[in-house]
Design a protein around this motif. Structure first.
Motif, PDB file in Angstrom:
ATOM      1  N   GLY A 124      54.555  45.734  20.563  1.00  0.00           N
ATOM      2  CA  GLY A 124      54.299  46.414  21.818  1.00  0.00           C
ATOM      3  C   GLY A 124      52.835  46.729  22.041  1.00  0.00           C
ATOM      4  N   GLY A 125      52.593  47.657  22.960  1.00  0.00           N
ATOM      5  CA  GLY A 125      51.247  47.947  23.412  1.00  0.00           C
ATOM      6  C   GLY A 125      50.623  49.221  22.878  1.00  0.00           C
ATOM      7  N   PHE A 126      51.285  49.931  21.937  1.00  0.00           N
ATOM      8  CA  PHE A 126      50.681  51.141  21.384  1.00  0.00           C
ATOM      9  C   PHE A 126      49.701  50.749  20.286  1.00  0.00           C
ATOM     10  N   THR A 127      48.608  50.177  20.726  1.00  0.00           N
ATOM     11  CA  THR A 127      47.549  49.687  19.863  1.00  0.00           C
ATOM     12  C   THR A 127      46.243  49.808  20.639  1.00  0.00           C
ATOM     13  N   GLN A 128      45.127  49.753  19.970  1.00  0.00           N
ATOM     14  CA  GLN A 128      43.854  49.888  20.676  1.00  0.00           C
ATOM     15  C   GLN A 128      43.467  48.610  21.433  1.00  0.00           C
ATOM     16  N   TYR A 129      43.792  47.453  20.849  1.00  0.00           N
ATOM     17  CA  TYR A 129      43.457  46.168  21.466  1.00  0.00           C
ATOM     18  C   TYR A 129      44.663  45.250  21.376  1.00  0.00           C
ATOM     19  N   LYS A 130      44.887  44.471  22.456  1.00  0.00           N
ATOM     20  CA  LYS A 130      46.022  43.559  22.484  1.00  0.00           C
ATOM     21  C   LYS A 130      45.651  42.340  23.313  1.00  0.00           C
ATOM     22  N   VAL A 131      46.051  41.170  22.837  1.00  0.00           N
ATOM     23  CA  VAL A 131      45.888  39.935  23.607  1.00  0.00           C
ATOM     24  C   VAL A 131      47.193  39.679  24.350  1.00  0.00           C
ATOM     25  N   VAL A 132      47.097  39.450  25.652  1.00  0.00           N
ATOM     26  CA  VAL A 132      48.269  39.195  26.487  1.00  0.00           C
ATOM     27  C   VAL A 132      48.053  37.932  27.300  1.00  0.00           C
ATOM     28  N   GLU A 133      49.142  37.390  27.835  1.00  0.00           N
ATOM     29  CA  GLU A 133      49.029  36.292  28.795  1.00  0.00           C
ATOM     30  C   GLU A 133      48.332  36.850  30.030  1.00  0.00           C
ATOM     31  N   THR A 134      47.417  36.108  30.574  1.00  0.00           N
ATOM     32  CA  THR A 134      46.667  36.563  31.736  1.00  0.00           C
ATOM     33  C   THR A 134      47.606  36.903  32.897  1.00  0.00           C
ATOM     34  N   SER A 135      48.702  36.179  33.035  1.00  0.00           N
ATOM     35  CA  SER A 135      49.652  36.435  34.121  1.00  0.00           C
ATOM     36  C   SER A 135      50.321  37.804  33.995  1.00  0.00           C
ATOM     37  N   GLN A 136      50.240  38.436  32.832  1.00  0.00           N
ATOM     38  CA  GLN A 136      50.831  39.755  32.636  1.00  0.00           C
ATOM     39  C   GLN A 136      49.918  40.878  33.136  1.00  0.00           C
ATOM     40  N   CYS A 137      48.669  40.552  33.473  1.00  0.00           N
ATOM     41  CA  CYS A 137      47.692  41.554  33.902  1.00  0.00           C
ATOM     42  C   CYS A 137      47.784  41.794  35.406  1.00  0.00           C
ATOM     43  N   ILE A 138      47.953  43.058  35.778  1.00  0.00           N
ATOM     44  CA  ILE A 138      48.043  43.448  37.187  1.00  0.00           C
ATOM     45  C   ILE A 138      46.874  44.396  37.473  1.00  0.00           C
ATOM     46  N   PRO A 139      45.824  43.880  38.121  1.00  0.00           N
ATOM     47  CA  PRO A 139      44.652  44.718  38.384  1.00  0.00           C
ATOM     48  C   PRO A 139      44.975  45.891  39.311  1.00  0.00           C
ATOM     49  N   PHE A 140      44.277  47.004  39.095  1.00  0.00           N
ATOM     50  CA  PHE A 140      44.356  48.112  40.042  1.00  0.00           C
ATOM     51  C   PHE A 140      42.947  48.652  40.252  1.00  0.00           C
ATOM     52  N   ALA A 141      42.789  49.399  41.324  1.00  0.00           N
ATOM     53  CA  ALA A 141      41.464  49.846  41.758  1.00  0.00           C
ATOM     54  C   ALA A 141      40.763  50.699  40.701  1.00  0.00           C
ATOM     55  N   ALA A 142      39.489  50.432  40.499  1.00  0.00           N
ATOM     56  CA  ALA A 142      38.684  51.191  39.537  1.00  0.00           C
ATOM     57  C   ALA A 142      38.607  52.663  39.915  1.00  0.00           C
ATOM     58  N   SER A 143      38.759  52.975  41.188  1.00  0.00           N
ATOM     59  CA  SER A 143      38.665  54.367  41.642  1.00  0.00           C
ATOM     60  C   SER A 143      39.908  55.186  41.282  1.00  0.00           C
ATOM     61  N   LEU A 144      41.004  54.525  40.907  1.00  0.00           N
ATOM     62  CA  LEU A 144      42.226  55.258  40.559  1.00  0.00           C
ATOM     63  C   LEU A 144      42.120  55.837  39.152  1.00  0.00           C
ATOM     64  N   ASP A 145      42.580  57.052  39.004  1.00  0.00           N
ATOM     65  CA  ASP A 145      42.574  57.729  37.713  1.00  0.00           C
ATOM     66  C   ASP A 145      43.751  57.195  36.901  1.00  0.00           C
ATOM     67  N   GLU A 146      43.459  56.537  35.778  1.00  0.00           N
ATOM     68  CA  GLU A 146      44.511  55.910  34.973  1.00  0.00           C
ATOM     69  C   GLU A 146      45.482  56.924  34.377  1.00  0.00           C
ATOM     70  N   ARG A 147      45.153  58.197  34.399  1.00  0.00           N
ATOM     71  CA  ARG A 147      46.054  59.223  33.883  1.00  0.00           C
ATOM     72  C   ARG A 147      47.230  59.489  34.823  1.00  0.00           C
ATOM     73  N   VAL A 148      47.131  59.065  36.082  1.00  0.00           N
ATOM     74  CA  VAL A 148      48.179  59.380  37.067  1.00  0.00           C
ATOM     75  C   VAL A 148      48.615  58.154  37.874  1.00  0.00           C
ATOM     76  N   ILE A 149      48.543  56.972  37.279  1.00  0.00           N
ATOM     77  CA  ILE A 149      48.911  55.751  37.987  1.00  0.00           C
ATOM     78  C   ILE A 149      50.423  55.735  38.233  1.00  0.00           C
ATOM     79  N   VAL A 150      50.807  55.474  39.470  1.00  0.00           N
ATOM     80  CA  VAL A 150      52.205  55.280  39.835  1.00  0.00           C
ATOM     81  C   VAL A 150      52.271  54.043  40.703  1.00  0.00           C
ATOM     82  N   PHE A 151      53.082  53.064  40.285  1.00  0.00           N
ATOM     83  CA  PHE A 151      53.228  51.834  41.068  1.00  0.00           C
ATOM     84  C   PHE A 151      54.527  51.866  41.828  1.00  0.00           C
TER      85      PHE A 151
END
Length: 151
Positions: A124-151
């Motif tokens: 899983g993802g409870f690690t400091q660094y992880k390699v993933v398939e690029t298609s798994q990455c969903i960009p979000f705005a840099a201005s959003l606070d990652e502590r409160v992201i809701v999709f």
């Protein structure tokens, strides 16, 4: 490139440790620096019972499905270092009927982060660094606070 990372690993019932591991990035996919992760019911079941349903821990596995982070390196020109991304924890196999019919959410060989459903287990993802398939990455705005992201 090889990076040292610390990971939250479950080894069985009430057996969780933070261990040092290495991650190798060879230029394929996207290397993520994980910022945050959400603990879900299956993480708790793996810890409390050593299994989820019939899927028991048979080997050490990194926990965590829902994670967000920043791009360190990527094979995609649309992703740049420092970009914030949410990671889709599901990875379709891509070769069977549903994937070929553009219905990969129905994939019969789907792999999920932090799941003991397959052998070897899928880390899983409870690690400091992880390699993933690029298609798994969903960009979000840099201005959003990652502590409160809701999709």
């Amino acid at each position: 490139m090889t990076i040292t990372t610390r990971s939250c690993v479950v080894k069985g019932k009430q057996a969780v440790e933070v261990v040092t591991q290495t991650v190798t990035y060879s230029g394929q996919g996207t290397l993520i620096k994980v910022l945050r992760g959400g603990i879900c019911g299956s993480d708790l079941h793996y810890y409390q019972h050593g299994k989820v349903g019939n899927y028991a821990i048979k080997m050490p596995m990194v926990l965590g499905h829902e994670v967000i982070g920043t791009v360190e390196q990527s094979d995609s020109p649309s992703l740049h270092p420092g970009q914030k991304v949410a990671i889709n924890p599901a990875k379709a196999f891509g070769q069977y009927q549903y994937c070929l019919a553009d219905e990969s959410n129905q994939c019969l060989a789907m792999q999920f982060f932090g799941s003991a459903m397959r052998e070897p287990h899928v880390d899983g993802g409870f690690t400091q660094y992880k390699v993933v398939e690029t298609s798994q990455c969903i960009p979000f705005a840099a201005s959003l606070d990652e502590r409160v992201i809701v999709f």
